[in-house]
Design an enzyme around this catalytic site. Structure first.
Site, PDB file in Angstrom:
ATOM      1  N   GLN A   1       0.822  -1.215   0.000  1.00 25.90           N
ATOM      2  CA  GLN A   1       0.000   0.000   0.000  1.00 25.90           C
ATOM      3  C   GLN A   1       0.856   1.265   0.000  1.00 25.90           C
ATOM      4  O   GLN A   1       0.606   2.173  -0.786  1.00 25.90           O
ATOM      5  CB  GLN A   1      -0.949   0.030   1.200  1.00 25.90           C
ATOM      6  CG  GLN A   1      -2.137  -0.871   1.068  1.00 25.90           C
ATOM      7  CD  GLN A   1      -3.057  -0.774   2.261  1.00 25.90           C
ATOM      8  OE1 GLN A   1      -2.603  -0.661   3.412  1.00 25.90           O
ATOM      9  NE2 GLN A   1      -4.345  -0.834   2.008  1.00 25.90           N
TER      10      GLN A   1
ATOM     11  N   GLY B   1      -9.830  -7.668  -0.819  1.00 21.72           N
ATOM     12  CA  GLY B   1      -9.585  -7.535   0.611  1.00 21.72           C
ATOM     13  C   GLY B   1      -8.171  -7.164   0.996  1.00 21.72           C
ATOM     14  O   GLY B   1      -7.823  -7.182   2.177  1.00 21.72           O
TER      15      GLY B   1
ATOM     16  N   GLY C   1      -6.735  -4.144   0.292  1.00 17.62           N
ATOM     17  CA  GLY C   1      -6.588  -2.719   0.530  1.00 17.62           C
ATOM     18  C   GLY C   1      -6.329  -1.851  -0.680  1.00 17.62           C
ATOM     19  O   GLY C   1      -5.709  -0.793  -0.560  1.00 17.62           O
ATOM     20  N   LYS C   2      -6.811  -2.270  -1.837  1.00 19.52           N
ATOM     21  CA  LYS C   2      -6.633  -1.453  -3.045  1.00 19.52           C
ATOM     22  C   LYS C   2      -7.310  -0.094  -2.907  1.00 19.52           C
ATOM     23  O   LYS C   2      -6.770   0.916  -3.327  1.00 19.52           O
ATOM     24  CB  LYS C   2      -7.220  -2.159  -4.266  1.00 19.52           C
ATOM     25  CG  LYS C   2      -6.463  -3.364  -4.750  1.00 19.52           C
ATOM     26  CD  LYS C   2      -7.103  -3.964  -5.977  1.00 19.52           C
ATOM     27  CE  LYS C   2      -8.484  -4.508  -5.738  1.00 19.52           C
ATOM     28  NZ  LYS C   2      -8.614  -5.640  -4.839  1.00 19.52           N
ATOM     29  N   SER C   3      -8.489  -0.063  -2.311  1.00 16.29           N
ATOM     30  CA  SER C   3      -9.258   1.188  -2.206  1.00 16.29           C
ATOM     31  C   SER C   3      -8.444   2.283  -1.539  1.00 16.29           C
ATOM     32  O   SER C   3      -8.447   3.429  -1.982  1.00 16.29           O
ATOM     33  CB  SER C   3     -10.526   0.998  -1.398  1.00 16.29           C
ATOM     34  OG  SER C   3     -11.246  -0.098  -1.830  1.00 16.29           O
TER      35      SER C   3
END
Length: 74
Positions: free
Chosen positions: A34, A54, A56-58
């Site tokens: 990230q 799930g 954490g790309k967002s």
């Protein structure tokens, strides 16, 4: 692959990114890849990020957007 130099926390926006990670997203640390993806994005580089659901790309897209101030970054 993301160059290891983007794992650094010595960028001009590093403090702001870390502050907003805790204040807005209520997270104390980044998941693997990230921080590198965020630094790459904040550097103005193109980024194509593929991660499993799930992972954490967002956050990799939302946090730089939160830190952007018009044409300037954190």
């Amino acid at each position: 692959l993301i160059p290891p130099t983007f794992l650094s926390e010595d960028f001009p926006w590093s403090k702001e990114v870390q502050d907003k990670l805790g204040a807005m997203f209520k997270l104390s640390k980044f998941r693997p890849l990230q921080l590198q993806a965020i630094n790459l994005s904040m550097s103005g580089k193109d980024l194509f990020l593929v991660m499993p659901t799930g992972r954490g790309k967002s956050l990799c897209y939302q946090l730089p957007a939160v830190c952007s101030k018009g044409d300037q970054q954190c």
